[in-house]
Design an enzyme around this catalytic site. Structure first.
Site, PDB file in Angstrom:
ATOM      1  N   ARG A   1      32.626  70.880   6.075  1.00 37.45           N
ATOM      2  CA  ARG A   1      33.535  71.015   7.209  1.00 37.45           C
ATOM      3  C   ARG A   1      33.305  71.758   8.192  1.00 37.45           C
ATOM      4  NH1 ARG A   1      38.917  72.444   6.157  1.00 37.45           N
ATOM      5  NH2 ARG A   1      39.844  71.645   8.343  1.00 37.45           N
TER       6      ARG A   1
ATOM      7  N   LYS B   1      32.231  74.124  16.394  1.00 37.26           N
ATOM      8  CA  LYS B   1      33.435  73.163  15.689  1.00 37.26           C
ATOM      9  C   LYS B   1      34.579  73.425  16.399  1.00 37.26           C
ATOM     10  CE  LYS B   1      36.007  73.921  11.880  1.00 37.26           C
ATOM     11  NZ  LYS B   1      37.039  73.470  12.257  1.00 37.26           N
ATOM     12  N   ASN B   2      34.769  74.205  16.552  1.00 36.51           N
ATOM     13  CA  ASN B   2      36.684  74.210  17.330  1.00 36.51           C
ATOM     14  C   ASN B   2      35.958  74.521  18.666  1.00 36.51           C
ATOM     15  OD1 ASN B   2      37.311  74.785  15.147  1.00 36.51           O
ATOM     16  ND2 ASN B   2      37.687  77.146  14.840  1.00 36.51           N
TER      17      ASN B   2
ATOM     18  N   ARG C   1      43.707  69.212   9.965  1.00 37.21           N
ATOM     19  CA  ARG C   1      44.809  69.806  10.755  1.00 37.21           C
ATOM     20  C   ARG C   1      44.011  69.325  12.477  1.00 37.21           C
ATOM     21  NH1 ARG C   1      48.778  72.497   9.099  1.00 37.21           N
ATOM     22  NH2 ARG C   1      48.584  73.060  10.985  1.00 37.21           N
TER      23      ARG C   1
ATOM     24  N   ARG D   1      51.563  76.414   8.568  1.00 37.51           N
ATOM     25  CA  ARG D   1      50.685  75.999  10.107  1.00 37.51           C
ATOM     26  C   ARG D   1      51.335  75.376  10.397  1.00 37.51           C
ATOM     27  NH1 ARG D   1      44.837  75.605   8.839  1.00 37.51           N
ATOM     28  NH2 ARG D   1      44.085  75.753  11.671  1.00 37.51           N
TER      29      ARG D   1
ATOM     30  N   CYS E   1      48.454  73.701   4.132  1.00 34.58           N
ATOM     31  CA  CYS E   1      47.095  73.948   3.782  1.00 34.58           C
ATOM     32  C   CYS E   1      46.759  75.118   2.637  1.00 34.58           C
ATOM     33  CB  CYS E   1      46.639  73.228   4.785  1.00 34.58           C
ATOM     34  SG  CYS E   1      46.010  74.467   6.208  1.00 34.58           S
TER      35      CYS E   1
ATOM     36  N   ASP F   1      39.169  84.036  10.563  1.00 34.60           N
ATOM     37  CA  ASP F   1      38.101  82.832   9.905  1.00 34.60           C
ATOM     38  C   ASP F   1      36.756  83.841  10.128  1.00 34.60           C
ATOM     39  OD1 ASP F   1      39.551  80.856  11.044  1.00 34.60           O
ATOM     40  OD2 ASP F   1      38.423  80.011  12.283  1.00 34.60           O
TER      41      ASP F   1
HETATM   42  C1  UD1 Z   1      42.972  77.578  15.443  1.00 33.89           C
HETATM   43  C2  UD1 Z   1      41.383  76.846  14.065  1.00 33.89           C
HETATM   44  C3  UD1 Z   1      40.758  78.094  13.182  1.00 33.89           C
HETATM   45  C4  UD1 Z   1      41.978  79.965  12.955  1.00 33.89           C
HETATM   46  C5  UD1 Z   1      42.820  79.506  14.161  1.00 33.89           C
HETATM   47  C6  UD1 Z   1      43.416  81.253  14.839  1.00 33.89           C
HETATM   48  C7  UD1 Z   1      41.081  75.147  15.121  1.00 33.89           C
HETATM   49  C8  UD1 Z   1      40.724  73.591  15.577  1.00 33.89           C
HETATM   50  N1  UD1 Z   1      41.075  75.803  14.339  1.00 33.89           N
HETATM   51  O1  UD1 Z   1      43.773  76.984  14.419  1.00 33.89           O
HETATM   52  O2  UD1 Z   1      40.071  78.222  12.628  1.00 33.89           O
HETATM   53  O3  UD1 Z   1      41.763  79.948  11.902  1.00 33.89           O
HETATM   54  O4  UD1 Z   1      42.531  78.760  14.929  1.00 33.89           O
HETATM   55  O5  UD1 Z   1      42.292  81.827  15.303  1.00 33.89           O
HETATM   56  O6  UD1 Z   1      40.310  75.766  16.544  1.00 33.89           O
HETATM   57  N2  UD1 Z   1      52.213  79.042  14.439  1.00 33.89           N
HETATM   58  C9  UD1 Z   1      53.285  78.287  14.685  1.00 33.89           C
HETATM   59  N3  UD1 Z   1      53.658  76.854  14.695  1.00 33.89           N
HETATM   60  C10 UD1 Z   1      52.126  76.212  16.355  1.00 33.89           C
HETATM   61  C11 UD1 Z   1      51.316  76.386  15.457  1.00 33.89           C
HETATM   62  C12 UD1 Z   1      51.291  77.721  15.126  1.00 33.89           C
HETATM   63  O7  UD1 Z   1      54.001  79.463  13.788  1.00 33.89           O
HETATM   64  O8  UD1 Z   1      53.704  75.169  16.831  1.00 33.89           O
HETATM   65  C13 UD1 Z   1      51.415  79.763  13.703  1.00 33.89           C
HETATM   66  C14 UD1 Z   1      50.802  79.349  12.565  1.00 33.89           C
HETATM   67  O9  UD1 Z   1      50.925  80.001  11.555  1.00 33.89           O
HETATM   68  C15 UD1 Z   1      49.860  80.318  12.621  1.00 33.89           C
HETATM   69  C16 UD1 Z   1      50.180  80.765  14.187  1.00 33.89           C
HETATM   70  O10 UD1 Z   1      50.346  81.006  14.746  1.00 33.89           O
HETATM   71  O11 UD1 Z   1      50.499  81.329  11.518  1.00 33.89           O
HETATM   72  C17 UD1 Z   1      48.331  80.641  14.701  1.00 33.89           C
HETATM   73  O12 UD1 Z   1      47.749  79.587  14.409  1.00 33.89           O
HETATM   74  P1  UD1 Z   1      46.677  78.470  15.803  1.00 33.89           P
HETATM   75  O13 UD1 Z   1      46.068  79.659  16.665  1.00 33.89           O
HETATM   76  O14 UD1 Z   1      48.140  77.639  15.980  1.00 33.89           O
HETATM   77  O15 UD1 Z   1      45.399  78.606  14.341  1.00 33.89           O
HETATM   78  P2  UD1 Z   1      45.172  76.265  14.566  1.00 33.89           P
HETATM   79  O16 UD1 Z   1      44.965  76.099  16.149  1.00 33.89           O
HETATM   80  O17 UD1 Z   1      46.018  75.711  13.825  1.00 33.89           O
END
Ligand code: UD1
Length: 424
Positions: free
Chosen positions: A396, A22-23, A92, A121, A116, A304
């Site tokens: 999902r 999925k990701n 998201r 996030r 969420c 995850d």
């Molecule tokens: C992706 C994955 C999700 C997985 C996560 C961490 C997808 C679609 N989803 O989510 O399944 O659990 O990586 O491996 O690929 N953060 C900030 N600012 C930002 C962006 C992120 O502070 O602008 C923080 C987040 O709150 C979190 C950390 O960075 O604490 C990592 O998040 P991130 O890697 O961005 O997760 P996703 O990309 O949303």
């Protein structure tokens, strides 16, 4: 709303085949927004998040055709660069259209995702990067509104590695003028896969899989045909399921090289893990040994798979400490696991589990995608009947999980609630 009913105690024995990731599939679908013409993706998993992303691309003006596990996407017809709240709030990852839209259409309006179940996030790092590349950002009425000329290459350093943030900026930078360097970039296999997809489309990206990714912008990208990599999180979930049920599962099409951190922990816990053909055989023996776990970005232990390991460690004998360093509120499964007899204390980002060798079936409620998976695993290993409600979370991210589990011996079925009688 569907529920899943499990009668626990059966060993899982046989073969299971892992679906597409999925990701990895979602960012590839977003990458088509950078191209004219029709791209074809094979091994697309049949999941609700894929349907949501398909709806989003259609909403933007693209054309999507699906035939089983093959998707054909024509995004050259996209006219309306707006991702509405109704779609972003259910998924998201919709934020992945932001970079491609602003790079190709010079404008994007995307609803802010908001918090969420697993944490706040924010998307500040996505916005910071696009601003560094010359986009003007306004936040109004719950939407991010971006305008830009042709984006310009920039040096961007993330405070913390972000998976979708790295993907968004890599896509935007692919069509920017000049060179973009992303420092402290995410190294997840799905990020590497997206870089390979973009390069197949004609982009010039290197350094993917390391902290520093360099993107040399090009004028245009072309459509491609690509087969999606297998889902390491689905594979890891089945590996843990086999371990918890003293099973003997051959997990086919398993990206074992991406699951080192899990394999180390499973072996420490006394589970046999042996590569076999295109997959891995996982044999759960008698007593599970407790092992400590700390999640971190790849190549660390994946957040995850944290909830699934918490379920497994509730069956161990002894004390386990689980530390969640990626998300601040990812212990929603704990209160439900407690209903099944697990002894777990939460202290900030740490869960302390006192395993007592068994779980007992109970009605429980899924709260997010991976929490739902942990409850299903707990149900498979528990005594008696477990009923998991709100399984739309599970749909999902896991393709036909109950059918795959039933085929290897689980007593599991999905039931639909009868529609409520209308009140008059
Ligand atoms: C992706 C994955 C999700 C997985 C996560 C961490 C997808 C679609 N989803 O989510 O399944 O659990 O990586 O491996 O690929 N953060 C900030 N600012 C930002 C962006 C992120 O502070 O602008 C923080 C987040 O709150 C979190 C950390 O960075 O604490 C990592 O998040 P991130 O890697 O961005 O997760 P996703 O990309 O949303």
């Amino acid at each position: 709303m569907d529920r899943i009913i499990i009668r626990g105690g059966n060993r899982l024995i046989g073969e299971v085949t892992i679906s597409g990731a999925k990701n990895a599939a979602l960012p590839m679908m977003a990458a088509t927004l950078l191209t004219e013409g029709c791209s074809t993706f094979r091994n697309i998993p049949e999941l609700r998040d894929i349907v949501t992303f398909k709806t989003l691309i259609e909403h933007l003006g693209g054309k999507v055709e699906q035939e089983g596990h093959t998707l054909r996407i024509e995004s050259g017809t996209v006219k309306m660069p707006e991702a509405p709240y109704e779609l972003v709030k259910t998924m998201r990852a919709s934020i992945l259209v932001l970079g491609p839209l602003v790079a190709r259409m010079k404008r994007a309006r995307v609803s802010l995702p908001g918090g969420c179940a697993i944490g706040a996030r924010p998307i500040n790092l996505h916005l910071m990067g696009l601003e560094r590349m010359g986009a003007k950002v306004r936040i109004e009425h719950g939407y991010v509104d971006m305008t830009a000329g042709r984006l310009k290459g920039a040096d961007i350093c993330f405070d913390t590695p972000t998976v979708t943030g790295t993907e968004n900026l890599m896509m935007a930078a692919a069509l920017a003028e000049g060179v973009t360097v992303l420092e402290n970039a995410a190294k997840e296999p799905e990020v590497v896969e997206l870089a390979m997809v973009l390069n197949k489309m004609g982009a010039r990206i290197d350094g993917m899989g390391t902290d520093t990714i360099r993107i040399d912008g090009v004028e245009e990208l072309r459509p491609i045909v690509h087969t999606v990599m297998p889902d390491r999180i689905e594979a890891g979930t089945f590996m843990i399921a086999s371990a918890m049920t003293r099973g003997n599962l051959l997990i086919r099409n398993c990206p074992l090289e991406d699951l080192d951190a899990l394999v180390v922990k499973l072996k420490e816990a006394g589970v046999e893990v042996t590569p076999e053909g295109d997959g891995v055989r996982v044999v759960g023996s008698g007593q599970i040994r407790s092992v400590d776990i700390k999640t971190s970005p790849y190549p660390g232990f994946p957040t995850d798979l944290q909830a699934q390991m918490a379920a497994m460690m509730s069956m161990a004998n002894g004390l386990t400490v689980i530390t969640e360093t990626v998300f601040e509120n990812r212990f929603m499964h704990v209160s439900e696991l407690r209903r099944m007899g697990a002894k777990i204390k939460i202290d900030g980002r740490t869960a302390i589990i006192k395993g007592n060798g068994r779980l007992s079936g109970a009605p429980v409620m899924a709260t997010d995608l991976r929490a739902s998976a942990s409850l299903v695993l707990a149900g498979l290993a528990a005594d008696g009947k477990t009923e998991v409600s709100r399984v739309y979370h599970l749909d999902r991210g896991y393709e036909r999980i109950e059918k795959k589990l039933a085929a290897v011996g689980a007593d599991i079925k999905r039931v639909k609630d009868a529609p409520k009688a209308r009140q008059v």
